[in-house]
Design a protein around this motif. Structure first.
Motif: not given
Length: 219
Positions: A1-20
């Protein structure tokens, strides 16, 4: 994975955790865990929560009474209360861990540092734990409700307790916390591997060798 994809996955995980985490807090606070419509008075609707029991009428009036003491509280409701409080605490600590990593990056660190990755992994683990602590009591209450009030031996013409909005909020929140925590952990573990991967460059360029050129005849 590139750094851009990893950053996108990290942000998605953070937003999902906040919603949860928001859904988990809603599940803990609102009294609509179980609902009951009276067979005698159709205009009244009873709702049962972890902290209080409410009666709502068609006119819009609502009367709530705090739940009984811990000794008189049903076992499943007591377990749900303890686990939901633990879930909210774990989710809050996970959020603090992620924010701590961002603060360290802002003041004295750099993006993608090992400290940031470590705090993100810790935050993801806490979010995952919060998701489990949310799903377990909600599913347990649902199972007990089905066994007590929706079994074949229970009379069909008698009012029975049913799932309330808090139960569905808990299922959604637990799913988002689990998924967000896993995405956050996976993205940071992949970032660790990417950071540890050695990048080889030639230390010295050798220009001593002669490069043979083929003789070209032009006609």
């Amino acid at each position: 994975m590139t750094s851009g994809v990893l950053c996108l996955v990290k942000n998605a995980g953070l937003l999902g955790s906040l919603a949860g985490q928001v859904c988990s807090l809603v599940t803990l606070c609102i009294p609509q865990w179980l609902t009951l419509s009276s067979g005698l008075l159709e205009s009244e609707k009873y709702t049962l929560g972890l902290w209080e029991t409410c009666v709502t009428q068609d006119t819009g009036g609502r009367v709530c009474q705090a739940s009984a003491s811990l000794r008189d509280l049903a076992t499943e409701m007591l377990v749900a209360r303890i686990l939901m409080c633990g879930a909210c605490v774990a989710g809050s600590l996970g959020l603090v861990a992620v924010l701590l990593g961002l603060t360290c990056v802002r003041y004295g660190g750099h993006q993608g540092s090992s400290l940031e990755r470590s705090t993100n992994v810790a935050g993801g683990a806490l979010f995952f734990l919060a998701g489990l602590a949310t799903l377990v009591p909600v599913s347990y209450i649902a199972r007990v409700t089905v066994q007590r009030f929706w079994g074949p031996e229970f009379p069909t013409d008698v009012p029975r307790w049913d799932y309330g909005n808090a139960m569905f909020s808990g299922w959604i929140g637990g799913f988002f916390l689990l998924t967000g925590g896993l995405l956050l952990i996976a993205s940071q573990l992949c970032a660790n591997r990417l950071a540890e991967k050695p990048t080889s460059f030639p230390s010295k360029l050798d220009f001593s060798r002669k490069v043979p050129f083929a003789k070209v005849d032009f006609v």
